[in-house]
Enzyme design. Sequence first.
Site, PDB file in Angstrom:
ATOM      1  N   CYS A 102       9.838 -14.096  35.319  1.00  0.00           N
ATOM      2  CA  CYS A 102       8.911 -13.925  34.196  1.00  0.00           C
ATOM      3  C   CYS A 102       7.721 -14.871  34.249  1.00  0.00           C
ATOM      4  O   CYS A 102       6.759 -14.715  33.492  1.00  0.00           O
ATOM      5  CB  CYS A 102       9.650 -14.130  32.876  1.00  0.00           C
ATOM      6  SG  CYS A 102      10.297 -15.812  32.652  1.00  0.00           S
ATOM      7  N   GLN A 103       7.747 -15.868  35.136  1.00  0.00           N
ATOM      8  CA  GLN A 103       6.675 -16.869  35.141  1.00  0.00           C
ATOM      9  C   GLN A 103       5.276 -16.274  35.287  1.00  0.00           C
ATOM     10  O   GLN A 103       4.322 -16.761  34.669  1.00  0.00           O
ATOM     11  CB  GLN A 103       6.915 -17.910  36.239  1.00  0.00           C
ATOM     12  CG  GLN A 103       8.134 -18.794  36.002  1.00  0.00           C
ATOM     13  CD  GLN A 103       9.388 -18.199  36.594  1.00  0.00           C
ATOM     14  OE1 GLN A 103       9.431 -17.013  36.904  1.00  0.00           O
ATOM     15  NE2 GLN A 103      10.419 -19.020  36.759  1.00  0.00           N
TER      16      GLN A 103
END
Length: 409
Positions: A102-103
């Site tokens: 998700c970064q």
Amino acid sequence: MTKLRIEDIRVDERIRQDYGDLRERSVELFAGAGGLAMGISNAGFRHVGLYEWDRDACDTIRLNKERNVAQVQNWPIHQCDVRDVDFTQYQGIDLLAGGPPCQPFSLGGKHRGFKDHRNMFPEMIRAVREIQPKVVLIENVKGLLRDTFAKYFEYILLQLSYPEIASKENEDWTDHLSRLERHHTKGHHEGLTYHVVFRLLNAADYGVPQKRERVFIVGFRSDLNIEWSFPEPTHSFDALLYDQWVTGDYWERHRVAKKHRPEMPDKLKKRIERLRGGLGLVQGAPWMTVRDAISDLPDPENEYDNVIPDHRFNPGARIYPGHTGSPLDEPAKTLKAGDHGVPGGENMLVKPDGSVRYFTVRESARLQTFPDEYHFSGSWTESMRQLGNAVPVRLATFIVKDIKKCLSH
């Protein structure tokens, strides 16, 4: 493209021998420390493959396999890069799930999106194309819905809808998006297609003691002709306010004497007065709070009991702008993994006297609804990173049970 026919779906003989009947089987990518995987197991699916590249996360799963944690015992965990995996070996399983890193899209990250080398959505789409599962479930951060990524989010949804329309060599993603849009608007679609829906869910609305908003994307294979929608919330903020400030049952349940109860928040007084006027305004069960989750644990600062694993005090917590901690009598703020350095600027408890301390690993696991027998491998920093990236077990269980119910009918 070849039109998909159910009778043509190949089942890998090795998997058939190892796992027997493939009904209600699942594969998960980017499994992390196992929150989503545990929810899928709780819902009645049997994992035939879990993939994760992070060593500490894999060590956590291996540790719990060794400890004979029931849901984890038979998980076939593979520590590797999914880009090296041939997923055709799993063709025809029921559920493909995963939370691509998700970064690239996180509000707390660097917001590089599709330009970020950690963007693994292309691999998730490839897995859909090669496996052809009945259902696809993807979880990701709220930041994926930012205006900045709107076009790429449309691209993700269209790729999931038509996974056989793969990107050509050296084709820019925007050109691929245009081809997908043209295909989508022509109105008649053969081959492998999915009916895809998405929704932003708050974990607190489903009984998780944490205000954690995440995007869930679900796609059912079109040939199944299944109608599905996200299950409605089971818990609400209004019900918590009613429990605390109208009936007072919350404080009685926790044996908090009146002299030790906090003052009713001024900003909520009008809302509470409306709730006093009629119970019919209250929907669902009360949101679960930090106190609900951890009140039976000893204070790690002065009562640490070695019998309780992962419950050691970690010093150094402090308040600074944007990081103020979680009040005891509300759901926790979103646990975070941290983009660099020590994670946990928001992973703090605000005590009744206004001071703060870091949540222990065990407390954080409770806030993510992992069972107490589930242990975490690695340092405090690495354990908190795993927890900050995890899907709350209770939320995953609730959603996947609803998916399974549709598949079973």
